[in-house]
Design an enzyme around this catalytic site. Structure first.
Site, PDB file in Angstrom:
ATOM      1  N   TYR A   1      -0.078 -23.310  20.317  1.00 31.28           N
ATOM      2  CA  TYR A   1      -0.896 -22.250  19.729  1.00 31.28           C
ATOM      3  C   TYR A   1      -1.667 -22.717  18.499  1.00 31.28           C
ATOM      4  O   TYR A   1      -1.160 -23.511  17.701  1.00 31.28           O
ATOM      5  CB  TYR A   1      -0.024 -21.063  19.281  1.00 31.28           C
ATOM      6  CG  TYR A   1       0.597 -20.294  20.414  1.00 31.28           C
ATOM      7  CD1 TYR A   1      -0.191 -19.596  21.317  1.00 31.28           C
ATOM      8  CD2 TYR A   1       1.984 -20.280  20.568  1.00 31.28           C
ATOM      9  CE1 TYR A   1       0.382 -18.894  22.359  1.00 31.28           C
ATOM     10  CE2 TYR A   1       2.569 -19.574  21.616  1.00 31.28           C
ATOM     11  CZ  TYR A   1       1.763 -18.884  22.510  1.00 31.28           C
ATOM     12  OH  TYR A   1       2.331 -18.193  23.533  1.00 31.28           O
TER      13      TYR A   1
ATOM     14  N   TYR B   1      -0.048  -6.753   2.935  1.00 35.32           N
ATOM     15  CA  TYR B   1       0.850  -5.838   2.224  1.00 35.32           C
ATOM     16  C   TYR B   1       2.203  -6.461   1.923  1.00 35.32           C
ATOM     17  O   TYR B   1       2.865  -6.083   0.960  1.00 35.32           O
ATOM     18  CB  TYR B   1       1.030  -4.566   3.048  1.00 35.32           C
ATOM     19  CG  TYR B   1      -0.246  -3.790   3.150  1.00 35.32           C
ATOM     20  CD1 TYR B   1      -0.606  -2.893   2.154  1.00 35.32           C
ATOM     21  CD2 TYR B   1      -1.140  -3.992   4.198  1.00 35.32           C
ATOM     22  CE1 TYR B   1      -1.801  -2.194   2.210  1.00 35.32           C
ATOM     23  CE2 TYR B   1      -2.342  -3.304   4.270  1.00 35.32           C
ATOM     24  CZ  TYR B   1      -2.666  -2.409   3.268  1.00 35.32           C
ATOM     25  OH  TYR B   1      -3.847  -1.731   3.310  1.00 35.32           O
TER      26      TYR B   1
ATOM     27  N   ASP C   1      -4.927 -11.325  -6.459  1.00 31.71           N
ATOM     28  CA  ASP C   1      -6.083 -12.111  -6.012  1.00 31.71           C
ATOM     29  C   ASP C   1      -6.376 -13.302  -6.915  1.00 31.71           C
ATOM     30  O   ASP C   1      -7.105 -14.207  -6.525  1.00 31.71           O
ATOM     31  CB  ASP C   1      -7.336 -11.217  -5.950  1.00 31.71           C
ATOM     32  CG  ASP C   1      -7.215 -10.150  -4.878  1.00 31.71           C
ATOM     33  OD1 ASP C   1      -6.310 -10.263  -4.038  1.00 31.71           O
ATOM     34  OD2 ASP C   1      -8.026  -9.214  -4.886  1.00 31.71           O
TER      35      ASP C   1
ATOM     36  N   GLY D   1      -4.235  -1.933  -7.289  1.00 30.62           N
ATOM     37  CA  GLY D   1      -3.258  -2.401  -6.300  1.00 30.62           C
ATOM     38  C   GLY D   1      -2.028  -3.037  -6.916  1.00 30.62           C
ATOM     39  O   GLY D   1      -2.079  -3.582  -8.018  1.00 30.62           O
TER      40      GLY D   1
ATOM     41  N   ASP E   1     -11.809  -4.632 -13.369  1.00 29.17           N
ATOM     42  CA  ASP E   1     -12.363  -3.308 -13.620  1.00 29.17           C
ATOM     43  C   ASP E   1     -11.531  -2.519 -14.630  1.00 29.17           C
ATOM     44  O   ASP E   1     -12.067  -1.896 -15.547  1.00 29.17           O
ATOM     45  CB  ASP E   1     -12.399  -2.503 -12.312  1.00 29.17           C
ATOM     46  CG  ASP E   1     -13.744  -2.633 -11.621  1.00 29.17           C
ATOM     47  OD1 ASP E   1     -14.623  -3.355 -12.151  1.00 29.17           O
ATOM     48  OD2 ASP E   1     -13.903  -2.030 -10.550  1.00 29.17           O
TER      49      ASP E   1
ATOM     50  N   ARG F   1      -6.212   4.452  -8.361  1.00 26.37           N
ATOM     51  CA  ARG F   1      -7.487   3.736  -8.447  1.00 26.37           C
ATOM     52  C   ARG F   1      -8.580   4.526  -9.171  1.00 26.37           C
ATOM     53  O   ARG F   1      -9.737   4.139  -9.174  1.00 26.37           O
ATOM     54  CB  ARG F   1      -7.961   3.342  -7.047  1.00 26.37           C
ATOM     55  CG  ARG F   1      -7.052   2.306  -6.391  1.00 26.37           C
ATOM     56  CD  ARG F   1      -7.636   1.773  -5.097  1.00 26.37           C
ATOM     57  NE  ARG F   1      -6.728   0.818  -4.475  1.00 26.37           N
ATOM     58  CZ  ARG F   1      -6.667  -0.483  -4.775  1.00 26.37           C
ATOM     59  NH1 ARG F   1      -7.470  -0.989  -5.684  1.00 26.37           N
ATOM     60  NH2 ARG F   1      -5.804  -1.281  -4.175  1.00 26.37           N
TER      61      ARG F   1
ATOM     62  N   GLY G   1      -7.353 -10.980  -0.164  1.00 28.52           N
ATOM     63  CA  GLY G   1      -8.277 -11.537  -1.142  1.00 28.52           C
ATOM     64  C   GLY G   1      -9.706 -11.331  -0.668  1.00 28.52           C
ATOM     65  O   GLY G   1     -10.279 -12.212  -0.050  1.00 28.52           O
TER      66      GLY G   1
ATOM     67  N   LYS H   1      -3.604  -8.235 -14.394  1.00 32.89           N
ATOM     68  CA  LYS H   1      -2.874  -8.043 -13.142  1.00 32.89           C
ATOM     69  C   LYS H   1      -3.770  -8.179 -11.946  1.00 32.89           C
ATOM     70  O   LYS H   1      -4.804  -7.515 -11.895  1.00 32.89           O
ATOM     71  CB  LYS H   1      -2.261  -6.638 -13.127  1.00 32.89           C
ATOM     72  CG  LYS H   1      -1.635  -6.237 -11.810  1.00 32.89           C
ATOM     73  CD  LYS H   1      -2.155  -4.905 -11.282  1.00 32.89           C
ATOM     74  CE  LYS H   1      -3.595  -5.030 -10.825  1.00 32.89           C
ATOM     75  NZ  LYS H   1      -4.082  -3.869 -10.063  1.00 32.89           N
ATOM     76  N   THR H   2      -3.497  -9.013 -11.019  1.00 31.83           N
ATOM     77  CA  THR H   2      -4.039  -8.989  -9.660  1.00 31.83           C
ATOM     78  C   THR H   2      -3.496 -10.159  -8.870  1.00 31.83           C
ATOM     79  O   THR H   2      -3.529 -11.294  -9.326  1.00 31.83           O
ATOM     80  CB  THR H   2      -5.586  -9.007  -9.606  1.00 31.83           C
ATOM     81  OG1 THR H   2      -5.977  -9.332  -8.262  1.00 31.83           O
ATOM     82  CG2 THR H   2      -6.209 -10.041 -10.519  1.00 31.83           C
TER      83      THR H   2
END
Lengths: 561, 561
Positions: free
Chosen positions: A261, A434, A223, A99, A194, A163, A269, A220-221
């Site tokens: 609200y 996104y 998350d 991603g 991975d 991927r 994540g 890289k991520t």
């Protein structure tokens, strides 16, 4: 306030971005000069550390990586300028895996600039569409003109990502053929846990075949779950969290302005809750659910609902019928009882007839039946009706934030009937995902990635393989950042899959004893009832706040100091 | 990259924001000095224009506003500095009405600073929670300390807003009593078309009762549908569109990087599609649906679906199985056949039994039945099941972007069977709404609002009433902006409701012959097939791009020039 129309970049080369016009901010960023750690600005030498081990099961890791296991990590250090530096030309490949994360283009720019400045005459190939590009030998030669429009820009569209994994003997063979065909001295794999495991397997494989191709990984991520002492953070996390926090801050001010609200914000994540925790530290929401805490305390969905409802009721008593609630995307994956229910449902749906009268429910265990009945009608239906091609229930499709809103509504009605709640509750759901993966990288991510790439070039140039590019001391000024490489095998443990040991880099989860969570835990009760909202605002590229890194990184580094 | 923790604002006063810590960006903005149009920096005089008329039915407007109809608009002009300026003290009230829009706090700061600088000893009251605050005389005295932390900040939380209207004779009486009790010289109503109509009715009412209280309106709405020649834009539109465009730009880069999703983005704006059009001009999506065009061309839902499907098919032929599609929130309100179906459903659901076998459908007209059968199953169920307290179908609850994804999927499957489509289609839905209403105002909105407020102070100080604060010449440098007030009656027409004429300021819809739409229409075919994506990036408060206004405003002003 003179209008300045969007303009084309005159020197834009023939790429996917050719037909684009660039916004003023993109144009400003493309020409933004990046600082380098001082060790990268001068002649350097490599200092090897002590032999390394593994994160767990070193004997098994040693068997899986006979050529690489135990190799030392490497640190760059200033060298005597009178010592001649190696200037041999290199052929390097680079690949983006998995991603998107803001900053990927800068890693590539960093590698490129290293080669231009330290190994003139070198060639950089970009493999297209992820690891499949390596296997199919689908690549593009990256030139100064090609790279230019992507400098400091978000996205992975310079060479795109994918991927696929290089797993089977046949696939390793394909990778070897590509390495030979392009006469590669090195390969940089930019990816998550991975992909870096895969990078290490490739490095081992190339070494075992006596290929000259070395492999270096880059963390890289968005998350934030690929990190360790030597790799303090993965790139993209900083930018993504700031983009989400901008939105959360805006929603908070909206909540306080209208006063009517409860905003339930689900954040990207799936595995770890780092993003949710960081966004909480940046914005101070009333309620934040951290998946790792839910798992550690073995909380049920009812427990989570009750926690939210308790806060809503207490707030209603002080006339706050509004609030902001952060939820990690992977929440329900952390709840054991949900996993049991799903497993039982999959079994029943595969073998039994689901009768309208509900007799099939008798096949559920007591605990699962209770949970099923507790779920909102719409979620029950979704579980029964929407299944993947294998007939399995699709947990990922459940919009957790909407499910929680319905469960909170139901519980509040109960409390209202008991006279324990007199407020008004209206939920609004959001999913921020996104939007954060392809933003323009922050100054931190832009600079960090550039150093990661530049450092990866240095490691390959020094003949290193099986390392992950490691830039540290990140709380100091950029000049003082340290640069090196950490043995990928040192980050590994094994997992047993299909009767075999598989090497894995364990995901770094939110540590309940770690500084970021403890900071959050010490403040959340105050945030729950008082409104301590912070609105971080849009990411700035200059001026106050533009060089601030994220709380998670600062707190973790401070606690290690 | 030294960490700079969030800090409290030392001089923060006792307000809802007291317990907040401010982000670096908030702190920077709170102290951001705003430029004023030069006419507001020096002694000024008021120049009245010719007598005004109405936007339509002037005879009826004249009857509804006997004291105000025909009054001239007012322009501020530099006066001879030797002429003594009025310096009498004023008591002014201000109210925020309706949904949030970035910049509201700056209108209030502008009024306050005018009074401080030009009418020392004056008092500014903020009515709490919208027009209800006027009726209930719920207010707070706004002081320098009170206002400070809200300068250049998003949200309406300084005094909060509300959606009540002052309509009945009893309510007008309450407003009178408040005006008398506080001895108000003036009232500034910050709101949209309805609130400004209300402001004019209040002005007429106060004048008819010989009250000294004057009323001035200010044009607020992110939707951008309150504007005319004299009031070139409503505040908040610029910021909201830039926040949405930042997100859209990020999603576009994501779409191009992964190459596998069509992102359907629904944007706020129920009545008019200005936001969607502006975001399209800023970002160049592949497909943009403009509600006003759908209505003008009497398009059906099938037509809209076919248009999208046609583009998806053409893109698949050139191997683009991804894209970005913008949809205005109010799309289905623009489709006549949907309105017919809803009306018929409401009738049937109120009087008939809905049988499972579907016999009830025979009561639908042919056209409505066809449309109903065309709708995805989930939407059919939603229409039948979820109804408001009056039993009516809830159109507003339909997630248009998800509905379109399903309809496009179905149509693509049909074309695939016919051999006309061979691509892959995966839809991702987004709704960008609340994130944009409370962001930190852009430099444009911050400066524009400050001038609107400062100008409103000047108009009240000059004894004007029934005007809307008008700041124009907005493409010129701020010094050259013009300041004045436009007769609210001049913006009005009447609508017949319950047998009576009601005054209304007509919403400014997207003009299909206007410059922004024509620009879009001339480019959309190119955008559809080529990827001309622009990523505006996060709003910057300094440096390149920070002073650029929006395309809609620039194009409209240029076409008038």
């Amino acid at each position: 306030m003179a209008p300045v129309p969007n303009g084309t970049i005159p020197s834009a080369p023939v790429t996917g971005r050719l037909s684009s016009v660039y916004s003023e901010v993109q144009k400003k960023r493309v020409d933004h000069a990046l600082p380098l750690p001082s060790v990268l600005k001068h002649p350097f030498t490599i200092i090897d550390g002590p032999p390394s081990s593994a994160a767990g099961n070193p004997d098994e890791i040693a068997k899986l990586f006979p050529h690489l296991f135990g190799q030392p990590s490497a640190a760059l250090a200033p060298s005597d300028p009178r010592v001649a530096q190696t200037h041999h030309k290199l052929k390097i490949g680079v690949v983006l895996s998995g991603g998107q994360a803001p900053g990927g283009h800068n890693v590539i720019s960093g590698i490129f600039d290293y080669l231009q400045e330290r190994a003139q005459g070198s060639t950089l190939y970009g493999f297209r569409g992820g690891p499949a590009g390596i296997m199919k030998c689908k690549y593009v030669e990256l030139t100064s003109e090609y790279i230019y429009p992507y400098r400091n820009q978000g996205g992975f569209d310079m060479i795109c990502s994918g991927r696929d994994k290089i797993e089977t003997p046949e696939q390793f063979k394909q990778a070897e053929e590509t390495a030979k065909k392009l006469d590669l001295d090195g390969l940089v794999v930019i990816g998550g846990d991975d992909s870096n495991t895969n990078a290490c397997l490739l490095a081992e494989n190339f070494r075992s075949k006596n290929l000259k191709t070395r492999v270096i990984g880059c963390p890289k991520t968005i998350d934030g779950d690929l990190k360790c002492k030597e790799v303090p953070t993965s790139f993209g996390f900083d930018t993504a969290c700031k983009i989400y926090s901008e939105m959360i801050g805006n929603v908070m001010i909206d909540a306080r302005s209208t006063g009517k609200y409860y905003h339930f914000v689900r954040l990207m994540g799936r595995a770890a809750s780092h993003i949710t925790l960081e966004c909480a530290l940046q914005t101070h929401p009333n309620i934040t659910i951290i998946g790792e805490e839910v798992a550690a305390k073995k909380l049920t969905l009812k427990n989570v609902t009750d926690y939210i409802v308790d806060v809503v009721c207490k707030r209603a008593e002080i006339n706050y019928n509004y609030g902001v609630i952060l939820i990690p995307e992977g929440l329900i994956d952390f709840i054991p009882e949900v996993q049991h229910l799903i497993a039982e449902l999959n079994e029943i749906l595969a073998h039994d007839i689901v009768d309208e009268s509900g007799l099939w429910k008798k096949k559920l265990s007591d605990q699962s039946l209770k949970l099923f009945e507790f779920l909102p009608q719409a979620i029950q239906e979704q579980l029964m009706l929407e299944r993947d091609p294998h007939g399995n229930v699709q947990v990922a499709k459940i919009e957790t934030e909407k499910m929680l809103i319905q469960m909170v509504e139901t519980e509040l009605e109960k409390r209202r009937e008991e006279g324990k709640y007199k407020g008004d509750f209206r939920g609004q759901s959001h999913f921020f995902g996104y939007e954060g993966r392809c933003g323009l990288p922050t100054n931190f991510d832009a600079t960090y990635c550039y150093a990661l790439g530049y450092g990866a070039g240095a490691l390959l140039h020094s003949g290193k393989t099986g390392l992950i590019s490691s830039v540290a001391n990140l709380c100091a000024p950029v000049e003082e950042w340290t640069v090196g490489g950490t043995a990928l095998t040192a980050l590994m443990d094994v997992e047993r899959r299909h009767g075999k040991f598989k090497p894995v880099i364990k995901k770094a989860m939110v540590e309940l004893e770690g500084a970021p969570f403890k900071m959050f835990a010490s403040l959340r009760d105050e945030w729950a009832l008082k409104n301590c909202y912070v609105s971080p605002g849009p990411i700035q590229f200059s001026g106050p706040g533009s060089d601030v890194t994220n709380h998670t990184l600062i707190l973790e580094l401070e606690s290690q100091a």
